[in-house]
Write an enzyme that holds these catalytic residues in place. Structure first.
Site, PDB file in Angstrom:
ATOM      1  N   GLY A  15      11.845  16.854 -28.875  1.00 59.17           N
ATOM      2  CA  GLY A  15      10.689  17.145 -28.595  1.00 59.17           C
ATOM      3  C   GLY A  15      10.319  16.504 -27.465  1.00 59.17           C
ATOM      4  O   GLY A  15      10.906  16.674 -26.437  1.00 59.17           O
ATOM      5  N   TRP A  17       9.573  13.703 -26.344  1.00 62.06           N
ATOM      6  CA  TRP A  17      10.475  12.539 -25.604  1.00 62.06           C
ATOM      7  C   TRP A  17      11.917  12.673 -25.374  1.00 62.06           C
ATOM      8  O   TRP A  17      12.451  12.327 -24.665  1.00 62.06           O
ATOM      9  CB  TRP A  17      10.059  11.254 -26.538  1.00 62.06           C
ATOM     10  N   GLY A  18      12.428  13.519 -26.521  1.00 61.55           N
ATOM     11  CA  GLY A  18      14.005  13.724 -26.415  1.00 61.55           C
ATOM     12  C   GLY A  18      13.973  14.454 -25.191  1.00 61.55           C
ATOM     13  O   GLY A  18      15.306  14.334 -24.586  1.00 61.55           O
ATOM     14  N   SER A 148       5.620   4.193 -22.211  1.00 59.66           N
ATOM     15  CA  SER A 148       6.189   5.313 -21.487  1.00 59.66           C
ATOM     16  C   SER A 148       5.668   6.745 -22.280  1.00 59.66           C
ATOM     17  O   SER A 148       6.434   7.289 -23.374  1.00 59.66           O
ATOM     18  CB  SER A 148       7.794   5.268 -21.849  1.00 59.66           C
ATOM     19  N   ALA A 150       5.996  10.643 -22.395  1.00 58.09           N
ATOM     20  CA  ALA A 150       6.953  11.391 -21.937  1.00 58.09           C
ATOM     21  C   ALA A 150       6.556  12.453 -20.616  1.00 58.09           C
ATOM     22  O   ALA A 150       7.455  12.383 -19.822  1.00 58.09           O
ATOM     23  CB  ALA A 150       7.397  12.409 -23.044  1.00 58.09           C
ATOM     24  N   LYS A 201       2.605  -1.286 -32.703  1.00 53.96           N
ATOM     25  CA  LYS A 201       1.511  -0.870 -31.715  1.00 53.96           C
ATOM     26  C   LYS A 201       0.997   0.636 -32.063  1.00 53.96           C
ATOM     27  O   LYS A 201      -0.563   0.630 -31.748  1.00 53.96           O
ATOM     28  CB  LYS A 201       2.069  -1.079 -30.200  1.00 53.96           C
ATOM     29  N   THR A 258      -1.112   2.256 -25.305  1.00 51.88           N
ATOM     30  CA  THR A 258      -1.648   3.105 -26.514  1.00 51.88           C
ATOM     31  C   THR A 258      -2.783   3.060 -27.039  1.00 51.88           C
ATOM     32  O   THR A 258      -3.484   3.898 -27.514  1.00 51.88           O
ATOM     33  CB  THR A 258      -0.377   2.930 -27.345  1.00 51.88           C
ATOM     34  N   ARG A 265      -1.159  10.029 -28.659  1.00 48.37           N
ATOM     35  CA  ARG A 265      -1.498  10.593 -30.079  1.00 48.37           C
ATOM     36  C   ARG A 265      -2.293   9.704 -31.009  1.00 48.37           C
ATOM     37  O   ARG A 265      -2.993  10.165 -31.935  1.00 48.37           O
ATOM     38  CB  ARG A 265      -0.380  11.441 -30.488  1.00 48.37           C
ATOM     39  N   LEU A 288       2.391  14.643 -33.916  1.00 50.88           N
ATOM     40  CA  LEU A 288       2.953  13.621 -34.587  1.00 50.88           C
ATOM     41  C   LEU A 288       2.215  12.231 -34.096  1.00 50.88           C
ATOM     42  O   LEU A 288       2.480  12.005 -32.985  1.00 50.88           O
ATOM     43  CB  LEU A 288       4.483  13.518 -34.158  1.00 50.88           C
TER      44      LEU A 288
END
Ligand SMILES: NC(=O)C1=CN([C@@H]2O[C@H](COP(=O)(O)OP(=O)(O)OC[C@H]3O[C@@H](n4cnc5c(N)ncnc54)[C@H](OP(=O)(O)O)[C@@H]3O)[C@@H](O)[C@H]2O)C=CC1
Ligand SMILES: O=C(CO)COP(=O)(O)O
Length: 342
Positions: A15, A17-18, A148, A150, A201, A258, A265, A288
């Site tokens: 995704g 982040w990965g 953080s 992505a 959060k 966030t 998101r 997501l």
């Protein structure tokens, strides 16, 4: 695992982040070495073929070239082979299934597993580091969390996060493997605090999004952050987190990010609901939002431990469609006055 910079890191979950983390890992830490290899596992062969052909993960992190030593694969065995660090970056509810499918390919290895997802497991109510210990007990769990996005990390913008493992030396080694010029990684031994902050959060950010979507004003937003933080501290106290951790990057830092950014998101889900969209419409557009899946289990845990979390409970009731947004706002405002505190 060595603290050398030439090891092999396996990232499971391609995704946004990965992919950003795979590029960071591929740099090999603060002092890069060419021989670092990072495998990036995606479950969809077509997705992998696209990444191999174009050198970009256009589906999830468009516009960011994969470093040449990032190797996309849909083969679990190939992804896991010789990995001395494993990053688990699938959605929280998919973690157990991923680890179970990895089991035959990591037998004999003691590679630490760094959980990079943010959530709490449904059904069991277990934190994600616990899921690692249950499924792959030979592999020390670690947790990466903090403010953080992505997209920010992929662009090399300054970012600071926390990485926790039970063993301080392991946490420091793992932090060194991922740190980069713009990516500052603080090590910690408070796994519970780091993972709990990241999970809770997301739920609180939905509330802030709803307030923004309903045009309730900046004062309401600030009040929600502050009182949401009080809920986070109370929940953390009941579940063994260190207060200092929750005042840091993976607690207050990630909560503020966030709860205030349209890039989030979870915040965006709240905004959409506040403006009258349905959960299905908003989710289809946003993708997501982990808060949607964590709110119920977070509230169950809080109720079982006698922790007062009115904002999280309001989010859960709205997302479960037990009450309307207007009812939730009215209920929160109608709570009896009390002394401020946590
Ligand atoms: N995006 C961000 O800025 C950050 C995200 N996180 C956390 O990281 C986690 C992942 O988020 P993110 O990368 O943004 O999510 P994305 O929605 O961008 O991607 C999720 C990825 O997980 C894959 N996936 C889902 N289930 C499985 C499975 N069972 N096995 C293998 N792969 C699977 C999906 O594959 P497919 O494409 O095939 O559906 C998809 O590629 C979340 O918990 C999130 O909270 C943490 C910090 C920052
Ligand atoms: O965890 C994140 C930032 O730290 C990403 O937030 P969202 O999942 O809300 O986009």
């Amino acid at each position: 695992m060595t603290n050398g910079r030439s090891g092999r890191i396996a990232v499971f979950g391609a995704g946004a982040w990965g992919t950003a983390l795979a590029n960071l890992a591929a740099r090999g830490g603060r002092e890069p070495r060419a021989e670092t290899v990072v495998t990036l596992f995606a479950r969809d062969c077509d997705h992998v073929a696209e990444m191999q052909a174009t050198g970009v993960n256009a589906r999830r992190l468009p516009g960011v070239p994969l470093l040449s030593n990032v190797r996309p694969t849909s083969d679990l065995a190939e992804a896991a082979a010789d990995a001395d660090v494993i990053l688990a970056v699938v959605p929280a509810q998919a973690l157990r299934g991923l680890l179970e499918s990895l089991e035959p390919f990591v037998a004999g290895s003691k590679a630490p597993i760094v959980v990079c997802a943010k959530g709490i497991e449904h059904g069991t109510g277990h934190f994600l580091s616990e899921v690692v210990s249950e499924v792959l007990p030979d592999h020390p769990p670690a947790v990466l969390s903090g403010p953080s996005f992505a997209q920010d990390v992929a662009r090399g913008l300054p970012t600071a996060v926390a990485l926790a493992a039970a063993d301080a030396e392991l946490a420091a080694i793992l932090a060194g493997r991922l740190a980069g010029p713009g990516f500052r990684v603080y090590s910690s031994t408070d796994m519970r605090g780091v993972e709990l902050g990241g999970a809770a959060k997301n739920v609180l950010a939905v509330a802030n999004g709803v307030a923004a979507g309903r045009d309730l004003g900046a004062s309401a937003g600030a009040a929600l952050v502050a009182r949401g933080f009080a809920e986070l501290i109370r929940f953390g106290r009941a579940f063994g987190a260190e207060p200092a951790t929750l005042m840091g990057l993976s607690g207050l830092g990630d909560l503020v990010l966030t709860c205030t950014s349209a890039l989030s998101r979870n915040f965006s889900l709240g905004v959409a609901l506040g403006r009258g969209q349905t959960i299905a419409e908003a989710s289809a557009r946003i993708g997501l939002a982990e808060g949607l899946y964590t709110c119920g289990v977070l509230v169950d845990l809080a109720n079982a431990a006698g922790v007062d979390m009115p904002i999280a409970k309001a989010v859960d009731a709205v997302l479960a469609e037990r009450i309307t947004i207007d009812e939730a706002i009215a209920e929160l405002l109608a709570r009896p006055s009390k002394a401020e505190g946590v």
